[in-house]
Write a protein that holds these residues in place. Structure first.
Motif, PDB file in Angstrom:
ATOM      1  N   SER A  85      -5.118  -3.032   5.378  1.00 13.26           N
ATOM      2  CA  SER A  85      -4.767  -4.409   5.051  1.00 13.26           C
ATOM      3  C   SER A  85      -3.614  -4.358   4.044  1.00 13.26           C
ATOM      4  CB  SER A  85      -5.968  -5.124   4.445  1.00 13.26           C
ATOM      5  OG  SER A  85      -6.363  -4.460   3.261  1.00 13.26           O
ATOM      6  N   THR A  86      -2.927  -5.477   3.884  1.00 14.49           N
ATOM      7  CA  THR A  86      -1.832  -5.551   2.923  1.00 14.49           C
ATOM      8  C   THR A  86      -2.418  -5.948   1.579  1.00 14.49           C
ATOM      9  OG1 THR A  86      -0.300  -6.165   4.666  1.00 14.49           O
ATOM     10  CG2 THR A  86       0.364  -6.698   2.421  1.00 14.49           C
ATOM     11  N   ALA A  87      -2.086  -5.167   0.541  1.00 10.37           N
ATOM     12  CA  ALA A  87      -2.587  -5.442  -0.814  1.00 10.37           C
ATOM     13  C   ALA A  87      -1.646  -6.461  -1.456  1.00 10.37           C
ATOM     14  CB  ALA A  87      -2.651  -4.147  -1.614  1.00 10.37           C
ATOM     15  N   LYS A  88      -1.815  -7.722  -1.055  1.00 10.19           N
ATOM     16  CA  LYS A  88      -0.922  -8.792  -1.505  1.00 10.19           C
ATOM     17  C   LYS A  88      -0.985  -8.983  -3.020  1.00 10.19           C
ATOM     18  CE  LYS A  88       0.212 -11.635   2.337  1.00 10.19           C
ATOM     19  NZ  LYS A  88       1.391 -10.844   2.608  1.00 10.19           N
ATOM     20  N   GLY A  89       0.195  -9.003  -3.619  1.00  9.00           N
ATOM     21  CA  GLY A  89       0.294  -9.273  -5.056  1.00  9.00           C
ATOM     22  C   GLY A  89      -0.240  -8.170  -5.951  1.00  9.00           C
ATOM     23  N   GLN A  90      -0.579  -7.008  -5.397  1.00 13.36           N
ATOM     24  CA  GLN A  90      -1.125  -5.933  -6.227  1.00 13.36           C
ATOM     25  C   GLN A  90      -0.056  -4.961  -6.713  1.00 13.36           C
ATOM     26  OE1 GLN A  90      -4.831  -4.149  -4.989  1.00 13.36           O
ATOM     27  NE2 GLN A  90      -5.395  -5.968  -3.836  1.00 13.36           N
ATOM     28  N   GLY A  91       1.178  -5.157  -6.271  1.00 16.60           N
ATOM     29  CA  GLY A  91       2.299  -4.375  -6.784  1.00 16.60           C
ATOM     30  C   GLY A  91       2.142  -2.877  -6.635  1.00 16.60           C
ATOM     31  N   SER A  92       2.480  -2.146  -7.709  1.00 11.68           N
ATOM     32  CA  SER A  92       2.527  -0.684  -7.656  1.00 11.68           C
ATOM     33  C   SER A  92       1.163  -0.024  -7.825  1.00 11.68           C
ATOM     34  CB  SER A  92       3.488  -0.167  -8.715  1.00 11.68           C
ATOM     35  OG  SER A  92       3.016  -0.526  -9.993  1.00 11.68           O
ATOM     36  N   LYS A  93       0.078  -0.841  -7.968  1.00  8.93           N
ATOM     37  CA  LYS A  93      -1.276  -0.271  -8.124  1.00  8.93           C
ATOM     38  C   LYS A  93      -2.254  -0.906  -7.139  1.00  8.93           C
ATOM     39  CE  LYS A  93      -0.808   0.718 -13.028  1.00  8.93           C
ATOM     40  NZ  LYS A  93      -1.226   0.342 -14.360  1.00  8.93           N
ATOM     41  N   PRO A  94      -1.982  -0.786  -5.840  1.00 10.55           N
ATOM     42  CA  PRO A  94      -2.867  -1.435  -4.855  1.00 10.55           C
ATOM     43  C   PRO A  94      -4.226  -0.741  -4.728  1.00 10.55           C
ATOM     44  CG  PRO A  94      -1.256  -0.065  -3.747  1.00 10.55           C
ATOM     45  CD  PRO A  94      -0.884  -0.052  -5.208  1.00 10.55           C
ATOM     46  N   MET A  95      -5.250  -1.547  -4.446  1.00 10.71           N
ATOM     47  CA  MET A  95      -6.610  -1.046  -4.178  1.00 10.71           C
ATOM     48  C   MET A  95      -6.957  -1.473  -2.759  1.00 10.71           C
ATOM     49  SD  MET A  95      -8.160   0.245  -6.963  1.00 10.71           S
ATOM     50  CE  MET A  95      -9.888   0.004  -6.703  1.00 10.71           C
ATOM     51  N   TRP A  96      -7.464  -0.519  -1.961  1.00 13.73           N
ATOM     52  CA  TRP A  96      -7.866  -0.876  -0.596  1.00 13.73           C
ATOM     53  C   TRP A  96      -9.364  -0.686  -0.380  1.00 13.73           C
ATOM     54  CZ3 TRP A  96      -3.164   1.957  -1.067  1.00 13.73           C
ATOM     55  CH2 TRP A  96      -2.030   1.231  -0.714  1.00 13.73           C
ATOM     56  N   ASN A  97      -9.866   0.493  -0.695  1.00  7.68           N
ATOM     57  CA  ASN A  97     -11.271   0.823  -0.414  1.00  7.68           C
ATOM     58  C   ASN A  97     -11.637   0.495   1.034  1.00  7.68           C
ATOM     59  OD1 ASN A  97     -12.042   1.966  -2.905  1.00  7.68           O
ATOM     60  ND2 ASN A  97     -12.088  -0.083  -3.802  1.00  7.68           N
ATOM     61  N   GLU A  98     -10.845   1.029   1.963  1.00  4.40           N
ATOM     62  CA  GLU A  98     -11.067   0.811   3.394  1.00  4.40           C
ATOM     63  C   GLU A  98     -11.328   2.148   4.072  1.00  4.40           C
ATOM     64  OE1 GLU A  98      -8.137  -1.661   5.440  1.00  4.40           O
ATOM     65  OE2 GLU A  98      -7.541  -2.458   3.504  1.00  4.40           O
ATOM     66  N   LYS A  99     -12.129   2.100   5.139  1.00  2.55           N
ATOM     67  CA  LYS A  99     -12.431   3.319   5.895  1.00  2.55           C
ATOM     68  C   LYS A  99     -11.850   3.214   7.310  1.00  2.55           C
ATOM     69  CE  LYS A  99     -16.688   5.037   3.727  1.00  2.55           C
ATOM     70  NZ  LYS A  99     -16.244   4.867   2.399  1.00  2.55           N
ATOM     71  N   PHE A 100     -11.330   4.345   7.793  1.00  9.07           N
ATOM     72  CA  PHE A 100     -10.730   4.414   9.125  1.00  9.07           C
ATOM     73  C   PHE A 100     -11.282   5.641   9.823  1.00  9.07           C
ATOM     74  CE2 PHE A 100      -7.856   2.444   6.172  1.00  9.07           C
ATOM     75  CZ  PHE A 100      -7.448   1.296   6.838  1.00  9.07           C
TER      76      PHE A 100
END
Length: 154
Positions: free
Chosen positions: A44-59
């Motif tokens: 997903s796109t980490a909107k507005g999280q800038g240079s420190k995005p958090m995803w916590n997603e599994k693929f």
């Protein structure tokens, strides 16, 4: 040796220190393209999280061992989503998986706990880090294949 099939689960945790390359000074909206061989997944796109995005997603990816080309690597391409122009390339990290897959084949499961990998830009310079965990689990028998959720044994 017969071909072994298995599942690789990639846990995309977060990234740090990504360069903000927005011309107008806006923040970056990072996402990751995960590629293993011919398979590609998109976070997903980490909107507005800038240079420190958090995803916590599994693929999950399907793994075949040994493979014809002996290419066992996961490529993580970090991109910046732009609404009005094409998305910008922020850099990429490459994770070599041969040892993990071999260990999984031998032990029945292998795991790399989430750790940081360097993100390198198109000019080969360091431009941040991405934190990823990976688990590889071989299938119990080579004859057991999955077809859209149904299991069929030969």
């Amino acid at each position: 040796m017969s071909t072994i099939f298995g599942t690789m689960e990639v846990n995309l945790v977060n990234a740090r220190g990504l360069k903000n390359n927005e011309f107008w000074g806006g923040g970056i909206d990072p996402y990751v393209l995960l590629q293993y061989r011919a398979q590609e997944r998109k976070s997903s796109t980490a909107k507005g999280q800038g240079s420190k995005p958090m995803w916590n997603e599994k693929f999950t990816f399907r793994v075949e061992y040994p493979s014809a080309d002996k290419q066992y690597k996961l490529i993580l391409k970090l991109m910046d989503h732009d609404s009005f122009s094409s998305d910008d390339y922020l850099g990429q990290a490459t994770i070599y998986l041969k040892e993990l897959i071999e260990l999984g084949v031998e032990k029945g499961r292998a795991e790399i706990h989430p750790r940081k990998y360097s993100v390198v830009g198109s000019n080969e310079c360091y431009c941040g880090e991405i934190q990823v965990g990976i688990t590889f689990t071989p299938k119990k028998t080579a004859a057991e294949e999955e077809y859209g959720g149904w299991k069929e044994s030969a």
